[in-house]
Design a protein around this motif. Structure first.
Motif, PDB file in Angstrom:
ATOM      1  N   SER A  89       4.887   0.520 -19.718  1.00  0.00           N
ATOM      2  CA  SER A  89       5.486  -0.694 -20.563  1.00  0.00           C
ATOM      3  C   SER A  89       4.231  -1.915 -20.503  1.00  0.00           C
ATOM      4  O   SER A  89       4.636  -2.644 -21.248  1.00  0.00           O
ATOM      5  N   GLY A  90       3.047  -1.399 -19.772  1.00  0.00           N
ATOM      6  CA  GLY A  90       2.388  -2.773 -19.624  1.00  0.00           C
ATOM      7  C   GLY A  90       2.448  -4.136 -18.775  1.00  0.00           C
ATOM      8  O   GLY A  90       1.421  -4.794 -19.733  1.00  0.00           O
ATOM      9  N   VAL A  91       3.335  -4.019 -18.037  1.00  0.00           N
ATOM     10  CA  VAL A  91       3.200  -4.990 -17.277  1.00  0.00           C
ATOM     11  C   VAL A  91       1.929  -4.923 -16.325  1.00  0.00           C
ATOM     12  O   VAL A  91       2.062  -3.945 -15.370  1.00  0.00           O
ATOM     13  N   LEU A  92       1.265  -5.925 -15.300  1.00  0.00           N
ATOM     14  CA  LEU A  92       0.606  -6.015 -14.994  1.00  0.00           C
ATOM     15  C   LEU A  92       0.827  -6.259 -13.561  1.00  0.00           C
ATOM     16  O   LEU A  92       0.814  -7.914 -13.422  1.00  0.00           O
ATOM     17  N   VAL A  93       1.596  -6.054 -12.368  1.00  0.00           N
ATOM     18  CA  VAL A  93       1.746  -6.569 -10.989  1.00  0.00           C
ATOM     19  C   VAL A  93       0.758  -6.434  -9.665  1.00  0.00           C
ATOM     20  O   VAL A  93       0.133  -6.084  -9.758  1.00  0.00           O
ATOM     21  N   ARG A  94       0.788  -7.940  -9.956  1.00  0.00           N
ATOM     22  CA  ARG A  94      -0.039  -8.764  -8.161  1.00  0.00           C
ATOM     23  C   ARG A  94       1.150  -7.927  -7.469  1.00  0.00           C
ATOM     24  O   ARG A  94       2.061  -7.850  -6.993  1.00  0.00           O
ATOM     25  N   MET A  95      -0.121  -6.934  -6.576  1.00  0.00           N
ATOM     26  CA  MET A  95       0.121  -6.831  -5.439  1.00  0.00           C
ATOM     27  C   MET A  95      -0.132  -6.963  -3.276  1.00  0.00           C
ATOM     28  O   MET A  95      -1.597  -6.928  -4.233  1.00  0.00           O
ATOM     29  N   ALA A  96       0.373  -7.029  -2.742  1.00  0.00           N
ATOM     30  CA  ALA A  96       0.016  -7.011  -1.743  1.00  0.00           C
ATOM     31  C   ALA A  96       0.377  -6.514  -0.603  1.00  0.00           C
ATOM     32  O   ALA A  96       1.457  -5.921  -0.446  1.00  0.00           O
ATOM     33  N   GLY A  97      -0.475  -4.859  -0.479  1.00  0.00           N
ATOM     34  CA  GLY A  97       0.131  -3.561   0.087  1.00  0.00           C
ATOM     35  C   GLY A  97       1.090  -3.509  -0.853  1.00  0.00           C
ATOM     36  O   GLY A  97       0.730  -2.702  -1.859  1.00  0.00           O
ATOM     37  N   HIS A  98       2.502  -2.979  -0.215  1.00  0.00           N
ATOM     38  CA  HIS A  98       2.994  -1.973  -1.676  1.00  0.00           C
ATOM     39  C   HIS A  98       3.849  -3.270  -1.716  1.00  0.00           C
ATOM     40  O   HIS A  98       5.149  -3.372  -2.263  1.00  0.00           O
ATOM     41  N   ARG A  99       3.864  -4.039  -1.417  1.00  0.00           N
ATOM     42  CA  ARG A  99       5.027  -5.665  -2.156  1.00  0.00           C
ATOM     43  C   ARG A  99       4.534  -5.862  -3.021  1.00  0.00           C
ATOM     44  O   ARG A  99       3.364  -6.534  -3.090  1.00  0.00           O
ATOM     45  N   PRO A 100       4.665  -6.923  -4.023  1.00  0.00           N
ATOM     46  CA  PRO A 100       4.955  -7.828  -5.201  1.00  0.00           C
ATOM     47  C   PRO A 100       4.240  -8.939  -4.361  1.00  0.00           C
ATOM     48  O   PRO A 100       5.074  -8.797  -2.749  1.00  0.00           O
ATOM     49  N   ARG A 101       3.064  -9.950  -5.068  1.00  0.00           N
ATOM     50  CA  ARG A 101       2.822 -10.759  -4.710  1.00  0.00           C
ATOM     51  C   ARG A 101       2.852 -12.315  -6.493  1.00  0.00           C
ATOM     52  O   ARG A 101       1.800 -11.124  -6.783  1.00  0.00           O
ATOM     53  N   VAL A 102       2.737 -13.144  -5.302  1.00  0.00           N
ATOM     54  CA  VAL A 102       2.423 -13.954  -6.838  1.00  0.00           C
ATOM     55  C   VAL A 102       1.181 -14.171  -8.052  1.00  0.00           C
ATOM     56  O   VAL A 102      -0.030 -14.776  -6.703  1.00  0.00           O
ATOM     57  N   TRP A 103       0.950 -13.856  -8.676  1.00  0.00           N
ATOM     58  CA  TRP A 103      -0.347 -14.424  -9.812  1.00  0.00           C
ATOM     59  C   TRP A 103      -0.355 -16.037  -8.715  1.00  0.00           C
ATOM     60  O   TRP A 103       0.313 -16.963  -9.513  1.00  0.00           O
ATOM     61  N   PRO A 104      -1.510 -16.912  -8.644  1.00  0.00           N
ATOM     62  CA  PRO A 104      -1.176 -18.020  -8.108  1.00  0.00           C
ATOM     63  C   PRO A 104      -2.063 -18.522  -9.456  1.00  0.00           C
ATOM     64  O   PRO A 104      -2.124 -18.305 -10.635  1.00  0.00           O
ATOM     65  N   TYR A 105      -1.206 -19.676  -9.662  1.00  0.00           N
ATOM     66  CA  TYR A 105      -1.231 -21.004  -9.998  1.00  0.00           C
ATOM     67  C   TYR A 105      -2.593 -21.492 -11.374  1.00  0.00           C
ATOM     68  O   TYR A 105      -3.418 -21.235 -10.183  1.00  0.00           O
ATOM     69  N   GLY A 106      -2.497 -21.615 -12.583  1.00  0.00           N
ATOM     70  CA  GLY A 106      -4.247 -21.946 -13.491  1.00  0.00           C
ATOM     71  C   GLY A 106      -3.916 -21.387 -14.522  1.00  0.00           C
ATOM     72  O   GLY A 106      -3.188 -20.730 -14.990  1.00  0.00           O
ATOM     73  N   ARG A 107      -4.686 -22.700 -15.330  1.00  0.00           N
ATOM     74  CA  ARG A 107      -5.229 -21.736 -16.667  1.00  0.00           C
ATOM     75  C   ARG A 107      -5.753 -21.238 -16.747  1.00  0.00           C
ATOM     76  O   ARG A 107      -7.635 -21.498 -16.893  1.00  0.00           O
ATOM     77  N   ASN A 108      -5.816 -20.474 -17.929  1.00  0.00           N
ATOM     78  CA  ASN A 108      -6.774 -18.771 -17.982  1.00  0.00           C
ATOM     79  C   ASN A 108      -7.254 -18.612 -16.809  1.00  0.00           C
ATOM     80  O   ASN A 108      -9.075 -18.867 -17.302  1.00  0.00           O
ATOM     81  N   ASN A 109      -6.602 -18.481 -15.338  1.00  0.00           N
ATOM     82  CA  ASN A 109      -7.603 -18.055 -14.396  1.00  0.00           C
ATOM     83  C   ASN A 109      -7.934 -16.404 -13.968  1.00  0.00           C
ATOM     84  O   ASN A 109      -7.830 -16.315 -12.947  1.00  0.00           O
ATOM     85  N   ILE A 110      -7.096 -15.605 -14.910  1.00  0.00           N
ATOM     86  CA  ILE A 110      -7.074 -14.602 -14.800  1.00  0.00           C
ATOM     87  C   ILE A 110      -7.032 -13.060 -15.364  1.00  0.00           C
ATOM     88  O   ILE A 110      -7.002 -13.815 -17.044  1.00  0.00           O
ATOM     89  N   THR A 111      -8.577 -12.774 -15.546  1.00  0.00           N
ATOM     90  CA  THR A 111      -8.958 -12.210 -16.719  1.00  0.00           C
ATOM     91  C   THR A 111      -8.380 -10.404 -17.000  1.00  0.00           C
ATOM     92  O   THR A 111      -8.907 -10.389 -15.378  1.00  0.00           O
ATOM     93  N   VAL A 112      -8.204 -10.086 -17.207  1.00  0.00           N
ATOM     94  CA  VAL A 112      -8.218  -8.533 -17.362  1.00  0.00           C
ATOM     95  C   VAL A 112      -8.605  -7.438 -18.494  1.00  0.00           C
ATOM     96  O   VAL A 112      -8.537  -8.293 -19.091  1.00  0.00           O
ATOM     97  N   ASP A 113      -9.369  -6.683 -17.846  1.00  0.00           N
ATOM     98  CA  ASP A 113     -10.393  -5.616 -19.049  1.00  0.00           C
ATOM     99  C   ASP A 113      -9.535  -4.290 -18.756  1.00  0.00           C
ATOM    100  O   ASP A 113      -8.998  -3.690 -17.662  1.00  0.00           O
ATOM    101  N   CYS A 114      -9.498  -4.168 -19.824  1.00  0.00           N
ATOM    102  CA  CYS A 114      -8.664  -2.845 -20.150  1.00  0.00           C
ATOM    103  C   CYS A 114      -8.776  -1.936 -21.049  1.00  0.00           C
ATOM    104  O   CYS A 114      -9.883  -2.805 -22.466  1.00  0.00           O
TER     105      CYS A 114
END
Length: 182
Positions: A89-114
Motif C-alpha cells: 500500500s506504499g507504506v515505508l516501515v523503518r526496520m531493526a532486524g525483523h522488528r519495526p523501529r521508529v524513524w527519528p524526529y526531524g524536519r525533512n530529515n528523511i529522503t526517499v528515492d522511489c
C-alpha cells in the motif's frame, strides 16, 4: 508523462491537423492529474521525496502505488535495504532486524528515492483520460445549448457540459480501482 498520447487523443477527437497540438497537450496533462487523483500514480516515474520523522515506524509515501524504493537517506546517512520495508500500500516501515523501529524526529530529515506508478496502465484509466480530454475539448468549442429558463438574452445559454469539470462516466471508470486515501 501523460496517460494518453497526443496521437491517441487526436484520433479520439477526430483531429488530423497539428493546429491544436499545444492546446491538446495541456489537456493531456490535466487529464493525467485527474486520473492520478483518483487512482494514484499511473505512468512509472522516478521520484525523490523528503519526509519529516515523527517518531513512528511508518512513512506513508505520497505517490502510491510504489514499485520500488531505490534509496533511503536518514539524517544524512544512507540506509541499507534491510533497514526498511515497503508494503503493497506504499507504506515505508523503518526496520531493526525483523522488528519495526521508529524513524527519528526531524524536519525533512528523511529522503526517499522511489519509482511510483504501475507496470501496466489499465484500459479504464486510458478511457477515462480520453473522456476527460474530450470533455475539455468540447467545453472550449461550445456545442450550442438551450436558452436559460426565463431569459430573453440570446447570449445567455445553458450548456450542461459547462457545469462540471469531470464527466461522471470518467469518475465511474476510475472508482473501480481507487486507492484508499488517495
Amino acid at each position: 508523462m501523460p496517460i494518453v498520447s497526443l496521437a491517441k487523443a487526436k484520433e479520439h477527437l477526430n483531429i488530423d491537423v497539428a493546429d491544436y497540438d499545444a492546446e491538446l497537450t495541456g489537456y493531456l496533462g490535466a487529464a493525467t492529474e485527474v486520473v492520478e487523483h483518483y487512482v494514484g500514480a499511473v505512468e512509472p516515474r522516478s521520484l525523490t521525496e523528503r519526509y519529516s520523522g515523527a517518531g513512528t515506524a511508518e512513512l506513508i509515501l505520497r505517490h502510491p502505488p510504489v514499485q520500488a524504493v531505490t534509496a533511503v537517506v536518514e539524517n544524512g546517512t544512507a540506509l541499507a535495504a534491510a533497514d526498511y520495508s515497503l508494503s503493497d500500500s506504499g507504506v515505508l516501515v523503518r526496520m531493526a532486524g525483523h522488528r519495526p523501529r521508529v524513524w527519528p524526529y526531524g524536519r525533512n530529515n528523511i529522503t526517499v528515492d522511489c519509482t511510483a506508478g504501475r507496470a501496466n496502465v489499465l484500459d479504464n484509466y486510458v478511457l477515462a483520460g480520453l473522456i476527460i480530454i474530450g470533455h475539455l475539448w468540447e467545453t472550449q468549442r461550445g456545442s450550442g445549448g438551450s436558452p436559460l429558463p426565463g431569459g430573453s438574452n440570446d447570449n445567455m445559454l445553458f450548456t450542461p457540459n459547462f457545469s462540471f469539470a469531470i464527466p461522471r462516466r470518467a469518475v465511474e471508470l476510475l472508482q473501480t480501482s481507487r486507492i484508499p486515501g488517495v
